[in-house]
Design an enzyme around this catalytic site. Structure first.
Site, short mmCIF file in Angstrom:
data_model
loop_
_atom_site.label_atom_id
_atom_site.label_comp_id
_atom_site.label_asym_id
_atom_site.label_seq_id
_atom_site.Cartn_x
_atom_site.Cartn_y
_atom_site.Cartn_z
CG ASP A 49 -8.24 3.20 -9.46
OD1 ASP A 49 -8.45 2.97 -9.29
OD2 ASP A 49 -8.12 2.18 -10.26
CG LEU A 190 6.58 -3.57 -13.67
CD1 LEU A 190 7.24 -4.52 -15.29
CD2 LEU A 190 6.60 -2.17 -14.46
CG ASP A 191 -0.96 -0.98 -11.29
OD1 ASP A 191 -1.49 -1.16 -10.38
OD2 ASP A 191 -1.74 -0.19 -12.17
CD GLU A 231 -1.80 -4.89 -8.84
OE1 GLU A 231 -2.30 -5.09 -8.01
OE2 GLU A 231 -1.30 -4.35 -10.30
CG HIS A 288 -3.78 0.31 -2.66
ND1 HIS A 288 -2.65 -0.64 -3.21
CD2 HIS A 288 -4.33 0.37 -3.91
CE1 HIS A 288 -2.06 -1.05 -4.48
NE2 HIS A 288 -3.17 -0.57 -4.71
CG ASP A 289 -6.65 -2.63 -4.64
OD1 ASP A 289 -7.17 -1.50 -4.92
OD2 ASP A 289 -5.59 -2.72 -5.77
#
Length: 409
Positions: A49, A190-191, A231, A288-289
Site C-alpha cells: 500500500d 494519525l493515519d 486523518e 495521494h489517494d
C-alpha cells in the site's frame, strides 16, 4: 505550526530520495513552502500500500535515506510524518513470529483477532454495521502457530490490524512517536485513526472508545513536542467531531464543495460549509489517494455529488476512476489539473479557493506541477502518483500555470 502552505509528497516520487526532496525544496521550489508532509518513508516505501504497510516503522527505507536525512530535511522547515496507527505489514518481524509460534510468541497480543472483539460470535447485523473503506468484510483467515484464526485486516490482507490496547502494541506506537520527535518532525499524522478501536455492537469507526484512545495518544505526542493531525475520511460530521480531540483535522469536504462551485457557479453549499467547518484544519484539494468525495455527503445532494464525479470524468477524457463503497462514491482517482479539464484559469480559481480557506493548506506534488493522469495497473490511485525526477521538476515549474500557482502560494 504556522499557517503557511505545505507540500505533500512521496520522497521516492518527487526527486527519488529524502536528500533529493530537500534539494528540490531548497532549489526550484525554494521559498514556496513553510513545511512538507513526507508520505511514508519507512521500510518498505513500495509495499502492498505504497508505504502505508510498514515492515519496520522505526527504520527509514535505506533506498530513500536515513533518519539523519529526516533531521536535515527538518532544518528550517516544518515536517509532517505519518504514524500508521491501525496496522503493520504481514511481513513485520513481530507478526512473522506470531505466525510461527502462535500464542507462545511474546507478540501474540499485538494483532487483533475476530474473537477478541466478538468473543461470543457476531450476528449478520453486527458484521454489516462494521465500517470499512473497502468492499467486503475486514477479516483474513491466517494460521497462527497451528491454529487457523480470523485476523482483522481493515485495508488489505497484507495490513494486519493492531490491538492498540495491548501493552506490546502500545509500546511500539510510543517508540515510533519518540523516534519521530527525536528526528525533528513537527506534526504527526494519525493515519486511519478512525478504525483503530473495534467495539462489538458498533460501527467500529470513530466510536467513543476510539476518541478516548486518540486523546491518550495525542497527550503522549504533545508531551514529546509533536502536534497531532487526524486523518478522517468519512461523512464531514466525523471530522468536525474529531477536531475537538486533536490540533488539526483534514478538511476533506472542501474539495468536492470547491469543485461543485467552480463547475456550476453555485457557491451556496460552499458558503454554508465555510460558516460551520472546523477552522483548526489542514485544507486539501488533491491527495495521494485522489480527490475525496465521501466527505461532502450531506453538504451536497446525491445528485450534486454524482454530477461532480461525472464532470471530473468528462474533463479528464474518461481517465479518472471513481471508487464506490456500498454504492456511494468514496473518492475519485484523478489529478486536480485533469479534473479541471487542464483549463489554467479554472484551475487557478480552484486553488485560490483552496488556499484562502482558513487553515493550513497542503498542496499535493502532482497538483503543484499540473500533472496529468498516468496509466496504472491494479491500484487506481496510481493514476495520481506520478514519479518526477529532479530534471522533470525543473521542466514542470516553467509551465505558465505552475508559475502562476507559485505566485499564488
Amino acid at each position: 505550526m504556522p499557517d503557511q502552505v505545505q507540500l505533500i509528497a512521496y520522497a521516492d516520487r518527487l526527486g527519488g530520495s529524502l536528500p533529493a526532496l530537500a534539494g528540490l525544496l531548497d532549489g526550484p521550489l525554494a521559498g514556496l513552502f513553510g513545511g512538507v508532509h513526507v508520505l511514508p518513508f519507512y521500510r518498505p516505501f513500495d509495499g502492498a500500500d505504497a508505504g502505508f504497510d510498514p515492515v519496520d516503522h522505526l527504520e527509514v527505507d535505506p533506498r530513500l535515506g536515513t533518519w539523519a536525512d529526516v533531521v536535515a530535511l527538518a532544518r528550517g522547515r516544518h515536517v509532517v510524518a505519518d504514524l500508521i496507527v491501525n496496522h503493520v505489514s504481514d511481513r513485520s518481524a513481530p507478526f512473522l513470529d506470531v505466525v510461527e509460534r502462535g500464542d507462545a510468541s511474546p507478540s501474540a497480543g499485538m494483532f487483533l483477532t475476530y474473537d477478541r472483539v466478538f468473543p461470543g460470535g457476531a450476528t449478520e447485523t453486527d458484521l454489516l454495521r462494521v465500517v470499512r473503506p473497502r468492499p467486503g468484510l475486514p477479516f483474513t483467515p491466517i494460521v497462527l502457530g497451528d491454529q487457523p484464526r480470523l485476523l482483522w485486516t481493515t485495508f488489505t490482507r497484507h495490513q494486519i490490524d493492531l490491538d492498540v490496547h495491548d501493552p506490546a502494541a502500545r509500546a511500539y506506537l510510543s517508540q515510533v512517536l519518540r523516534r519521530l520527535a527525536e528526528s525533528g518532525v513537527t506534526m504527526v499524522r494519525l493515519d486511519a485513526v478512525g478504525y483503530t478501536v473495534k467495539t462489538a455492537g458498533t460501527s467500529c469507526f470513530l466510536t467513543p472508545e476510539t476518541f478516548a484512545f486518540v486523546d491518550e495518544l495525542a497527550a503522549e505526542a504533545h508531551g514529546l513536542g509533536l502536534a497531532v493531525l487526524a486523518e478522517v475520511h468519512a461523512h464531514h460530521r466525523f471530522a468536525t467531531e474529531a477536531a475537538a480531540h486533536v490540533d488539526r483535522v483534514y478538511d476533506f469536504a472542501l474539495a468536492p464543495l470547491v469543485l461543485h462551485t467552480v463547475f456550476t457557479g453555485d457557491a451556496a453549499p460552499l458558503r454554508r460549509w465555510l460558516t460551520t467547518r472546523p477552522h483548526n484544519a489542514v485544507t486539501v484539494l488533491d491527495t495521494h489517494d485522489g480527490i475525496g468525495i465521501v466527505d461532502g455527503a450531506g453538504l451536497l445532494s446525491s445528485a450534486q455529488i454524482e454530477a461532480v464525479v461525472e464532470t471530473i470524468g468528462r474533463h479528464s477524457g474518461g481517465t479518472s476512476v471513481a471508487s464506490r463503497i456500498r454504492g456511494a462514491v468514496y473518492q475519485v482517482s484523478c489529478t486536480a489539473y485533469d479534473a479541471l479539464g487542464r483549463d489554467d484559469r479554472r484551475y487557478l480559481l480552484t486553488r485560490l479557493l483552496h488556499l484562502f480557506t482558513p487553515g493550513i493548506p497542503q498542496v499535493y506534488y502532482v497538483g503543484l506541477l499540473a500533472g496529468h493522469n498516468t496509466a496504472y495497473t491494479g491500484d487506481a490511485r496510481e493514476t495520481n502518483r506520478r514519479r518526477y525526477t529532479a530534471e522533470e521538476v525543473e521542466a514542470a515549474v516553467h509551465q505558465p500555470v505552475v508559475r502562476a500557482l507559485q505566485e499564488l502560494i
